[in-house]
Design an enzyme around this catalytic site. Sequence first.
Site, short mmCIF file in Angstrom:
data_model
loop_
_atom_site.label_atom_id
_atom_site.label_comp_id
_atom_site.label_asym_id
_atom_site.label_seq_id
_atom_site.Cartn_x
_atom_site.Cartn_y
_atom_site.Cartn_z
N ASP A 84 -17.55 -1.17 -23.64
CA ASP A 84 -18.21 -0.90 -25.03
C ASP A 84 -16.91 -0.63 -25.97
O ASP A 84 -16.30 0.31 -25.79
CB ASP A 84 -19.19 0.14 -24.85
CG ASP A 84 -19.99 0.23 -26.14
OD1 ASP A 84 -20.19 -0.77 -27.02
OD2 ASP A 84 -20.32 1.27 -26.30
N GLY A 208 -25.60 1.17 -32.41
CA GLY A 208 -26.55 2.03 -33.15
C GLY A 208 -27.87 2.02 -32.90
O GLY A 208 -28.75 2.29 -33.86
P1 13P Z 1 -26.24 4.89 -30.44
O1 13P Z 1 -25.63 5.77 -29.73
O2 13P Z 1 -26.60 5.18 -31.77
O3 13P Z 1 -27.54 4.30 -29.66
O4 13P Z 1 -25.18 3.62 -30.62
C1 13P Z 1 -24.99 3.10 -29.13
C2 13P Z 1 -23.88 1.91 -29.28
O5 13P Z 1 -24.05 1.19 -30.19
C3 13P Z 1 -22.91 1.72 -28.54
O6 13P Z 1 -22.15 0.85 -28.57
#
Ligand code: 13P
Length: 287
Positions: A84, A208
Site C-alpha cells: 500500500d 480512505g
Molecule cells: P482509511 O484508513 O481512511 O480507511 O484509508 C485506508 C487507505 O486508503 C489505505 O491506503
Amino acid sequence: MLVSAEEMLNKAKAGHYAVGQFNINNLEWTKSILLTAQEMKSPVILGVSEGAGKYMCGFKTVAAMVSAMVDSLGITVPVALHLDHGTYEGAKACIEAGFSSIMFDGSSLPIEENVEKTKELVAICKEKGISLEAEVGSIGGEEDGVVGAGECADPDECERVANLGVTMLAAGIGNIHGKYPDNWAGLSFETLDAIQQKTGKMPLVLHGGTGIPDDMIKKAIDLGVSKINVNTECQWAFQKATREYIMAGKDLEGKGFDPRKLLAPGAEAIKETVKEKIKLFGSDGKA
Ligand code: 13P
C-alpha cells in the site's frame, strides 16, 4: 496461494461491485480478515504499508506469514497481498519478497517522474504476473508520515497513467485517509465521472474508505470504483473492543491476562467490520 488482483478487479468492474483492501498490522489482523473473506466467499486484498511492513519484521516475514496462513487456514477465496502506497524501492523489495500485488505511489512526484517510474514497474510486474496500482492526485490525510491535501486528480493525467498498462488506478477525488473532518465537502463525483470516461475499463481505487457514507460508496461503485481501501475503521473497532474488555476488568479475572484472551475481542470486532464492508461493497459470494 496468493494471486494477482487483476482478475478479481476486472470481474468486480464488470459486475459493478468492489473488492475491499483491508490493511494488516499483525497475525491477529491477518487471521480475522482471511477468515471473514472465506466465510463471506469474497475475494480480498490484504494491504501492507511500508510502515506496517517494517513493524512486522519486513516484507519477507509478511509474505511468509500470509502465504502460510492462507494454506493452514484452508483459505480458498482469491487473496492478493498488496503493498500500500509503496515507494519505488519498497515496490521492488515487495516484488522480491513474494507479494502478489504492488501499489507504486508516485503521486507526490512531478508527473513525468511518476510516469517514468510507473512504466518501469509495469514491465517488471507484467513479467512476474503481479498486479500494479498507480496513483495520480494525492489522497488527503496522512499515510506513513506523508501528508496529502486531498486534491482532485486531473482526468487527463489519469488517462496517461492508465495507458501505461497498470492494473488499477487510484485517483484523488477529495478522499482522505483517517477521520473525515466535519466540514468535508464529500467525494467529487464530477471528477470521478470524468476519470472513468477517460480510463474506460480500468478498475479505479478509492482510498480512505473509513467514514465515507454508504450512499457515497454505492455511487462511487456505480461510477467505476472496483477496489476500496479500509484501514482506520478496523483499528477503531479493535481499539474499542480492547478498551471495553479492560474497562470491564476482564483482564483481571482468571486468566484474562492471557494475550490470546486479551486480543480476542479486538480480533472479533475486526471480523464484524470486514463483514459489513464486504456486504456494502457487494463482493460477498463473488469468490
Ligand atoms: P482509511 O484508513 O481512511 O480507511 O484509508 C485506508 C487507505 O486508503 C489505505 O491506503
